[in-house]
Design an enzyme around this catalytic site. Structure first.
Site, PDB file in Angstrom:
ATOM      1  N   ASP A  65      28.783  43.903  76.913  1.00  0.00           N
ATOM      2  CA  ASP A  65      30.110  44.439  77.209  1.00  0.00           C
ATOM      3  C   ASP A  65      31.100  43.334  76.824  1.00  0.00           C
ATOM      4  OD1 ASP A  65      29.983  42.592  79.259  1.00  0.00           O
ATOM      5  OD2 ASP A  65      30.392  44.013  80.870  1.00  0.00           O
ATOM      6  N   CYS A  78      25.961  40.900  79.821  1.00  0.00           N
ATOM      7  CA  CYS A  78      27.195  41.306  80.487  1.00  0.00           C
ATOM      8  C   CYS A  78      27.654  40.116  81.330  1.00  0.00           C
ATOM      9  CB  CYS A  78      27.013  42.594  81.298  1.00  0.00           C
ATOM     10  SG  CYS A  78      25.847  42.523  82.663  1.00  0.00           S
ATOM     11  N   THR A 102      27.225  39.269  84.608  1.00  0.00           N
ATOM     12  CA  THR A 102      26.140  38.686  85.409  1.00  0.00           C
ATOM     13  C   THR A 102      24.760  38.930  84.809  1.00  0.00           C
ATOM     14  OG1 THR A 102      25.966  40.755  86.626  1.00  0.00           O
ATOM     15  CG2 THR A 102      27.402  39.035  87.581  1.00  0.00           C
ATOM     16  N   HIS A 118       3.802  38.319  83.147  1.00  0.00           N
ATOM     17  CA  HIS A 118       3.358  39.153  84.269  1.00  0.00           C
ATOM     18  C   HIS A 118       3.902  40.582  84.226  1.00  0.00           C
ATOM     19  CE1 HIS A 118       2.432  35.488  87.097  1.00  0.00           C
ATOM     20  NE2 HIS A 118       1.899  35.380  85.893  1.00  0.00           N
ATOM     21  N   ARG A 144      28.780  35.098  81.639  1.00  0.00           N
ATOM     22  CA  ARG A 144      29.830  34.379  82.382  1.00  0.00           C
ATOM     23  C   ARG A 144      29.327  33.205  83.193  1.00  0.00           C
ATOM     24  NH1 ARG A 144      33.358  39.510  84.413  1.00  0.00           N
ATOM     25  NH2 ARG A 144      34.795  39.583  82.648  1.00  0.00           N
ATOM     26  N   ARG A 154      -5.127  41.121  85.142  1.00  0.00           N
ATOM     27  CA  ARG A 154      -4.778  41.715  86.441  1.00  0.00           C
ATOM     28  C   ARG A 154      -3.363  42.283  86.453  1.00  0.00           C
ATOM     29  NH1 ARG A 154      -3.707  36.294  87.025  1.00  0.00           N
ATOM     30  NH2 ARG A 154      -1.941  35.696  88.345  1.00  0.00           N
ATOM     31  N   HIS A 155      -2.538  41.859  85.487  1.00  0.00           N
ATOM     32  CA  HIS A 155      -1.154  42.361  85.465  1.00  0.00           C
ATOM     33  C   HIS A 155      -1.050  43.737  84.805  1.00  0.00           C
ATOM     34  CE1 HIS A 155       0.052  38.475  86.860  1.00  0.00           C
ATOM     35  NE2 HIS A 155      -0.572  37.900  85.846  1.00  0.00           N
TER      36      HIS A 155
END
Ligand code: RB5
Length: 154
Positions: free
Chosen positions: A8, A65, A67, A98, A109, A132-133
């Site tokens: 954005d 963006c 955050t 994982h 930002r 295992r994941h």
């Protein structure tokens, strides 16, 4: 490897820098916009990138963006997408090993470009560990269905 990237306005500057960096590193980059830093709604661009990955037109997605949180929330709504907001190279590595993350969302930002570059490079070069994941990731992907595919044992 083909990478879809979008942002954005808050992530626009770092998107431009990342497009340059990833192209120079030899990746095929699909810039899903925006084309300038005018104010836009991050769900529109989060969706574009997520669809490119979900439909198989891109191998991985990168979102930026303010955050990293809003775009991760959007991308995760799309079936087939495993997206997360990541703020350190260590988490980028673990999210690949994982969780088999296929879309990474970063902060334009609050995280500097050098760190984000390391995060994205790690995301693009780290393999899923499987083992295992694999069943756990399969259980996440089963949640894309409308009906509950399994019930966890008590
Ligand atoms: C835009 O101001 C900001 O809300 C957006 O970039 C993002 O941080 C949302 O999660």
């Amino acid at each position: 490897m083909r990478i879809a990237i979008g942002s954005d306005h808050a992530g626009f500057e770092q998107k431009q820098q990342l497009v340059e960096h990833l192209t120079a590193s030899g990746y095929e980059v699909m810039d899903c916009g925006p084309a300038d830093d005018y104010r836009v709604d991050y769900p529109d661009y989060g969706l574009k990138v997520a669809l490119e990955v979900a439909k198989g037109f891109a191998d991985r997605g990168v979102l930026i963006c303010g955050t990293g949180i809003g775009m991760a929330l959007c991308a995760d709504k799309v079936a087939g997408i495993r997206a997360a907001s990541v703020t350190s190279p260590q988490f980028a590595s673990l999210a690949r090993k994982h969780n088999d993350l296929n879309v990474i969302s970063i902060s334009g930002r609050f995280v500097d470009f050098d760190t984000n570059k390391q995060i994205v490079d790690t995301f693009l070069t780290t393999e899923f560990e499987g083992g295992r994941h694999a069943l756990r990731v399969a259980k996440i992907m089963a949640l894309d269905c409308d009906t509950l595919p399994y019930l966890p044992e008590e």
